[in-house]
Motif scaffolding. Structure first.
Motif, PDB file in Angstrom:
ATOM      1  N   ASP A 148       0.952  -1.193   0.083  1.00  0.00           N
ATOM      2  CA  ASP A 148      -0.007   0.079   0.122  1.00  0.00           C
ATOM      3  C   ASP A 148       0.964   1.274   0.068  1.00  0.00           C
ATOM      4  N   THR A 149       1.414   1.806  -1.188  1.00  0.00           N
ATOM      5  CA  THR A 149       2.006   2.984  -1.198  1.00  0.00           C
ATOM      6  C   THR A 149       1.529   4.230  -0.683  1.00  0.00           C
ATOM      7  N   ARG A 150       0.278   4.313  -0.397  1.00  0.00           N
ATOM      8  CA  ARG A 150      -0.376   5.495   0.359  1.00  0.00           C
ATOM      9  C   ARG A 150       0.011   5.557   1.710  1.00  0.00           C
ATOM     10  N   SER A 151      -0.035   4.297   2.171  1.00  0.00           N
ATOM     11  CA  SER A 151       0.437   4.163   3.696  1.00  0.00           C
ATOM     12  C   SER A 151       1.838   4.385   4.103  1.00  0.00           C
ATOM     13  N   TRP A 152       2.815   4.601   3.057  1.00  0.00           N
ATOM     14  CA  TRP A 152       4.241   4.901   3.527  1.00  0.00           C
ATOM     15  C   TRP A 152       4.385   6.253   3.062  1.00  0.00           C
ATOM     16  N   PRO A 153       4.434   7.320   3.919  1.00  0.00           N
ATOM     17  CA  PRO A 153       4.725   8.628   3.523  1.00  0.00           C
ATOM     18  C   PRO A 153       6.026   8.820   2.835  1.00  0.00           C
ATOM     19  N   ALA A 154       6.994   7.983   3.051  1.00  0.00           N
ATOM     20  CA  ALA A 154       8.509   8.207   2.526  1.00  0.00           C
ATOM     21  C   ALA A 154       8.531   7.441   1.400  1.00  0.00           C
ATOM     22  N   TYR A 155       7.540   6.728   0.591  1.00  0.00           N
ATOM     23  CA  TYR A 155       7.713   6.211  -0.850  1.00  0.00           C
ATOM     24  C   TYR A 155       7.937   7.203  -1.897  1.00  0.00           C
ATOM     25  N   ARG A 181      -0.504   2.617  -8.425  1.00  0.00           N
ATOM     26  CA  ARG A 181       0.728   2.694  -8.102  1.00  0.00           C
ATOM     27  C   ARG A 181       1.201   1.597  -6.978  1.00  0.00           C
ATOM     28  N   ASP A 182       0.337   0.943  -6.528  1.00  0.00           N
ATOM     29  CA  ASP A 182       0.702  -0.471  -5.769  1.00  0.00           C
ATOM     30  C   ASP A 182       1.367  -1.483  -6.405  1.00  0.00           C
ATOM     31  N   PHE A 183       2.372  -2.051  -5.804  1.00  0.00           N
ATOM     32  CA  PHE A 183       2.906  -2.860  -6.263  1.00  0.00           C
ATOM     33  C   PHE A 183       2.854  -4.323  -5.695  1.00  0.00           C
ATOM     34  N   ALA A 184       3.052  -5.589  -6.578  1.00  0.00           N
ATOM     35  CA  ALA A 184       2.853  -6.913  -6.170  1.00  0.00           C
ATOM     36  C   ALA A 184       3.875  -7.081  -5.260  1.00  0.00           C
ATOM     37  N   LEU A 185       3.479  -7.855  -3.962  1.00  0.00           N
ATOM     38  CA  LEU A 185       4.262  -8.620  -3.116  1.00  0.00           C
ATOM     39  C   LEU A 185       4.042 -10.223  -3.140  1.00  0.00           C
ATOM     40  N   TRP A 186       3.110 -10.657  -3.601  1.00  0.00           N
ATOM     41  CA  TRP A 186       2.581 -11.904  -3.773  1.00  0.00           C
ATOM     42  C   TRP A 186       1.659 -11.743  -5.099  1.00  0.00           C
ATOM     43  N   LYS A 187       1.683 -13.020  -5.970  1.00  0.00           N
ATOM     44  CA  LYS A 187       0.914 -13.007  -7.121  1.00  0.00           C
ATOM     45  C   LYS A 187       0.113 -14.074  -7.021  1.00  0.00           C
ATOM     46  N   GLY A 188      -1.152 -14.233  -6.723  1.00  0.00           N
ATOM     47  CA  GLY A 188      -1.887 -15.381  -6.958  1.00  0.00           C
ATOM     48  C   GLY A 188      -1.776 -16.368  -8.444  1.00  0.00           C
TER      49      GLY A 188
END
Length: 471
Positions: A148-155, A181-188
């Motif tokens: 969740d890129t919006r959750s990390w202010p330093a992104y 802009r969110d990126f995949a950590l795990w791909k189903g």
């Protein structure tokens, strides 16, 4: 003086001080083994080999990690529609990379982990990110998990970007994203993917995203905080930006320094498959001796763009031959004296100053060639003490740079039949020449010398006799 390195995150030169004095941990993004290695892969690996060698010369115990990404979208794509399993394709290309590294004298990593061997560590980090509120499983039961890129202010801090201005992440299907802009950590797992490319996880069967792989392997082998993270300039975004964000958000300090090497152009153009101007490792190594290729790839400053053009290897060959010629000449002249094998193998202060200044190899090579010229002048003047000192310094500098012609790894077998025959013929002609000179038949002696020179053989007359070498 302490070494200074350009930190891409700080965008400035910083004094490099290891977290633990005398010990340095380096993580370098290795290849995604989807296809054959090209010149850019070799250049990047060589840059960090030079850094490692210099830090080791300076007395540090270096732990060097270079990973292998052996599970990735492109690997699966390149194996699809063929009879080759994806893991077999990955291993085949991994062997090509390893062969290229070995030919160039690149030291083997302390550890070389494969991504497929660290899946549990990746899942552990993903779990921590979800618990910390910085990642989420997709709500569509796809099995995907996103950062969740919006959750990390330093992104965006590594590349000095505002997330609002970033392009959408293209590393995964956007089917379950909250933000583009969110990126995949795990791909189903998808129906068209091989069952062997899936691992059981709390979020469903699937496989890791590209970025989480390096975060997990770096932490596993170097700990949650380490000294240097390296890689090509093309990896700064999104790969390294995402590594930094997810590792920090999971609670890891991660890398103290971010070091990036410049890319490679071909005849002034960016090298790319679409332009058809890629130079592959095997092609490059077929054009010149491996030590010459190493000299060429390592001669420019690591942060600069390296341009490959016709004549590049010839220039490197000429430069290297000047080093080889001096060492050969010095060894022959000093062989029967009290200076034989003498000369402390320690780099000059000017060389050390250059290497400590952000690994300024061009300036360091300047010192090396100045020392070669001084050594030759000393031999001409019969100042054997100075010649021996120069020899020791040249050996030390060339060893640090990995281009010491006398190192066993570069040795050319002299017991091959052709070399044995050539040696016998040349030595016989030199004996005939010496006999002619003793008989004052200088015309015959000159004729023999001219024949050898015409054949590409250099003759040097010394107090201990005539010696020969290739031009």
């Amino acid at each position: 003086m302490s070494m200074r390195l350009y930190d891409s995150k700080a965008q400035t030169l910083r004094d490099f001080l290891p977290i633990v004095p005398g010990k340095v941990g380096i993580y370098v993004c290795g290849p995604t083994v989807q296809s054959s290695p090209h010149i850019g892969h070799l250049r990047s690996a060589l840059v960090y080999d030079q850094l490692r060698r210099w830090l080791s010369y300076r007395g540090n115990d270096v732990t060097f990690i270079r990973n292998v990404t052996d599970i990735d979208d492109k690997i699966l794509l390149n194996a699809a529609g063929t009879t080759e399993q994806w893991w077999a394709l990955a291993y085949r290309f991994e062997l090509e990379f390893t062969a290229g590294y070995q030919k160039l004298g690149i030291l083997a990593p302390t550890y070389e982990p494969r991504a497929t061997a660290s899946v549990q560590e990746m899942q552990d980090i993903i779990g921590r990110l979800i618990d910390n509120g910085h990642a989420y499983p997709a709500a569509d039961d796809s099995g995907d998990v996103y950062f969740d890129t919006r959750s990390w202010p330093a992104y965006g801090e590594l590349t000095r970007q505002n997330p609002d201005n970033m392009e959408a992440a293209t590393d995964a299907d956007p089917r379950g994203k909250r933000d583009a802009r969110d990126f995949a950590l795990w791909k189903g797992h998808k129906a068209d993917e091989p069952a062997s490319a899936g691992w059981v996880s709390p979020w469903g069967t699937g496989r890791p995203g590209w970025h989480i792989e390096c975060s997990a392997m770096a932490a596993r082998y170097l700990g949650p905080q380490f000294d240097i993270h390296g890689g090509g300039l093309d990896l700064r975004f999104p790969h390294h930006e995402n590594e930094l964000a997810q590792s920090n958000a999971a609670g890891d300090g991660f890398a103290n320094f971010w070091v990036h090497n410049g890319l490679v152009n071909t005849n002034g153009q960016k090298m790319s498959k679409s332009l058809g101007n890629s130079v592959y490792a095997a092609e490059l190594l077929d054009q010149a001796r491996a030590i010459v290729v190493r000299y060429y790839l390592g001669a420019a400053h690591y942060r600069s763009t390296l341009d490959f053009h016709e004549g590049s290897l010839a220039e490197a060959e000429a430069a290297l031959e000047r080093i080889e010629s001096f060492l050969d000449r010095a060894d022959r002249r000093l062989a029967d004296t009290r200076f034989a094998g003498s000369g402390v193998e320690i780099v000059p202060d000017d060389f050390a100053t250059a290497m400590d200044d952000d690994l300024a190899v061009p300036q360091a090579l300047g010192v090396l060639h100045d020392t070669v010229r001084a050594g030759n002048a000393a031999l001409d003047a019969e100042d054997l003490h100075a010649a021996a000192a120069a020899r020791g310094q040249v050996l030390a500098m060339s060893e640090v740079l990995g281009i010491n012609p006398l190192s066993p790894g570069w040795a050319v077998a002299t017991d091959e039949p052709a070399m044995v025959a050539l040696t016998a013929l040349v030595e016989r002609l030199l004996d005939d020449r010496e006999t002619a000179r003793q008989s004052r038949d200088y015309a015959a002696a000159d004729r023999i010398r001219d024949e050898l020179v015409a054949a590409g053989i250099t003759i040097e007359d010394t107090p201990s006799g005539a010696h020969w070498s290739f031009d």
